[in-house]
Design an enzyme around this catalytic site. Structure first.
Site, PDB file in Angstrom:
ATOM      1  N   TYR A 271       0.481  10.229 -37.852  1.00 18.37           N
ATOM      2  CA  TYR A 271       1.228   9.221 -37.101  1.00 18.37           C
ATOM      3  C   TYR A 271       2.593   9.779 -36.721  1.00 18.37           C
ATOM      4  O   TYR A 271       3.312  10.319 -37.565  1.00 18.37           O
ATOM      5  CB  TYR A 271       1.409   7.963 -37.950  1.00 18.37           C
TER       6      TYR A 271
ATOM      7  N   ASP B 134       6.837  17.212 -37.993  1.00 20.76           N
ATOM      8  CA  ASP B 134       7.276  15.826 -38.127  1.00 20.76           C
ATOM      9  C   ASP B 134       7.551  15.549 -39.604  1.00 20.76           C
ATOM     10  O   ASP B 134       6.656  15.223 -40.374  1.00 20.76           O
ATOM     11  CB  ASP B 134       6.205  14.882 -37.569  1.00 20.76           C
TER      12      ASP B 134
ATOM     13  N   LYS C  55      13.653   7.794 -41.698  1.00 24.69           N
ATOM     14  CA  LYS C  55      13.459   7.245 -43.043  1.00 24.69           C
ATOM     15  C   LYS C  55      14.596   7.645 -44.003  1.00 24.69           C
ATOM     16  O   LYS C  55      15.679   7.083 -43.889  1.00 24.69           O
ATOM     17  CB  LYS C  55      12.062   7.593 -43.559  1.00 24.69           C
TER      18      LYS C  55
HETATM   19  C1  LIG Z   1       7.262   6.454 -40.049  1.00 21.73           C
HETATM   20  C2  LIG Z   1       6.868   7.663 -39.292  1.00 21.73           C
HETATM   21  C3  LIG Z   1       7.117   7.794 -37.905  1.00 21.73           C
HETATM   22  C4  LIG Z   1       7.683   6.680 -37.084  1.00 21.73           C
HETATM   23  O1  LIG Z   1       8.969   6.325 -37.475  1.00 21.73           O
HETATM   24  P1  LIG Z   1       9.558   4.873 -37.059  1.00 21.73           P
HETATM   25  O2  LIG Z   1      10.973   4.934 -37.518  1.00 21.73           O
HETATM   26  O3  LIG Z   1       8.716   3.860 -37.773  1.00 21.73           O
HETATM   27  O4  LIG Z   1       9.437   4.763 -35.579  1.00 21.73           O
HETATM   28  C5  LIG Z   1       6.834   8.998 -37.307  1.00 21.73           C
HETATM   29  N1  LIG Z   1       6.300  10.023 -38.004  1.00 21.73           N
HETATM   30  C6  LIG Z   1       6.030   9.925 -39.319  1.00 21.73           C
HETATM   31  C7  LIG Z   1       5.470  11.104 -40.043  1.00 21.73           C
HETATM   32  C8  LIG Z   1       6.288   8.734 -39.995  1.00 21.73           C
HETATM   33  O5  LIG Z   1       5.977   8.634 -41.297  1.00 21.73           O
END
Ligand SMILES: *Cc1c(COP(=O)(O)O)cnc(C)c1O
Length: 429
Positions: A144, A239, A267
């Site tokens: 994701y 990511d 995060k």
């Molecule tokens: C949570 C997450 C996202 C998206 O981040 P948001 O702040 O919710 O838009 C993208 N990549 C990874 C790996 C994530 O865990």
């Protein structure tokens, strides 16, 4: 456990907001039942509107690595707020946090602040295309990277690697520029690269797949991505939105010695406020406006509360022994879960890195999303509710990672294992 007030609040919320929530997983649709409405949090605990207390392993989906509402961080945020909530102009906090991130993650030579992981990944992809002059992007099934159109793609049927939209409202033409590969399958990845020679702009990958549970990269899989990207002059986008400052000070790249071209973070680096970042090699970042032709902007980007909160959080995480402590806590929890599950003849495999963990109901090692789907996920809703009713707040979906914080005490972890033993005993009947 009674949650009458939460239930009433949920009904009221559903009148105005789809599913009553601001992000779909919160509605409990993956586990059934109704979500507790959270009134407050402190340390390892959250309390719902009915006054029930829970040991929290969601931690706002990662940011709460110090626990909820740490006094020193709250004081920093309040002081920043008193000086002004937002200016839309340069502030020193941005440079201080940028320098801190650059020191921890040297591959991020230059960086740009945004407000969500979605924005960071979307912008990194645009930049990779702008820099390479190519269009195709490879992502991995189940990984994701936020909800931007081009990344809401799932594998097509059969051997075709061209993706299909995984959400209504995404044009087929948009995801036709996305190729979906299987995580940890080096042979298939080589195949995709040779099939689309000269057309691949970037590979975007979560170092640990944390949005389908917890799947670590097989030895050398990320190294293979690096090698193929170098051969094809494609950019490697790591990511680390979830793993950044969660698995180590820095991220997975710090542990594994991998040098991506671009990295995305969110995060933990915002410490609970909306803050994210993308960055990488200087010559690539120089393509971003105002230096270069790739446009990207944001009214609240680099917000002074968020940068102050992020900076204070990183300062706390820099203390010696922090990640050893997180590793010990996650190891105690996951090894305990495995041991207790075995006692009740329940197949369970778990894994962790730093303060991030996951488990599946299976005997086999899970290496991909396809394999995760073959585990006994149908056991999860029952397990989840048995835990919730004993005051243990796990992610309301079997396909999510869990998080321990520095605030989780040995007693918290032991109480969690005691609850899990009760749950396993009842799962069996
Ligand atoms: C949570 C997450 C996202 C998206 O981040 P948001 O702040 O919710 O838009 C993208 N990549 C990874 C790996 C994530 O865990």
């Amino acid at each position: 456990m009674k949650r009458q007030r939460s239930s009433l609040l949920f009904s009221a919320a559903k009148r105005y907001m789809p599913g009553g929530v601001s992000s779909p997983v919160r509605s409990f649709s993956a586990v059934g039942g109704e979500p507790p409405f959270i009134a407050r949090g402190k340390g390892s605990r959250v309390w719902d509107e009915d006054g029930n207390e829970y040991i929290d392993y969601v931690g706002s989906w990662g940011p709460a690595i110090l626990g909820h509402a740490p006094d020193d961080i709250v004081a920093v945020v309040c002081a920043a707020a008193a000086k002004g909530l937002s200016f839309g102009a340069p502030t020193v906090g941005e440079t201080l946090l940028a320098a801190e991130i650059n020191a921890a993650l040297p591959s991020m030579e230059m960086l740009r602040f945004v407000s969500s992981g979605t924005e960071a990944c979307m912008s990194a992809i645009r930049l990779a295309r702008g820099y390479t002059g190519k269009d195709l992007v490879i992502k991995f099934a189940g990984h994701y990277h936020g909800h931007s159109d081009g990344l809401l793609a799932k594998a097509g049927s059969g051997v075709a690697t061209l993706a299909l939209p995984s959400s209504a409202g995404v044009p087929r033409e948009v995801v036709e520029h996305t190729l979906v590969a299987e995580f940890n399958d080096g042979v298939a990845l080589r195949g995709i690269f040779s099939q689309h020679r000269g057309k691949i702009a970037a590979v975007i990958v979560e170092p640990i797949a944390g949005n389908v549970g917890f799947i670590r990269p097989q030895v050398d899989f990320l190294g293979l991505i690096r090698e193929l990207c170098d051969q094809e002059q494609a950019l490697m986008i790591l990511d680390e939105v979830m793993t950044g400052f969660r698995v180590a000070f820095g991220g997975w790249q710090t542990l594994a010695g991998i040098k991506p071209d671009l990295t995305t973070l969110a995060k933990v680096i915002g410490g609970g406020l909306p803050l994210a970042v993308y960055g990488g090699r200087k010559e690539i970042m120089a393509k971003i406006a105002p230096l270069g032709p790739v446009y990207q902007a944001g009214t609240l980007s680099g917000n002074p509360l968020a940068t102050a909160c992020g900076l204070a959080t990183l300062q706390r995480l820099k203390a010696p022994g922090v990640y050893e402590e997180l590793n010990q806590k996650a190891a105690f929890l996951t090894s305990g879960l495995e041991r207790l599950a075995a006692r009740y003849d329940i197949p369970l495999r778990s894994d962790f890195a730093g303060g991030m963990f996951g488990f599946y109901f299976t005997h086999e090692q899970v290496r991909s999303y396809a394999e995760a789907q073959q585990t006994a996920v149908h056991w999860y809703p029952r397990f989840f509710h048995l835990m919730l009713d004993q005051g243990i707040y796990l992610a309301p979906s079997p396909y999510e990672a869990g998080f321990v914080s520095l605030a989780h005490s040995q007693e918290d972890l032991q109480a969690t294992l005691d609850a899990a033993e009760q749950a396993f005993a009842q799962l069996r009947v």
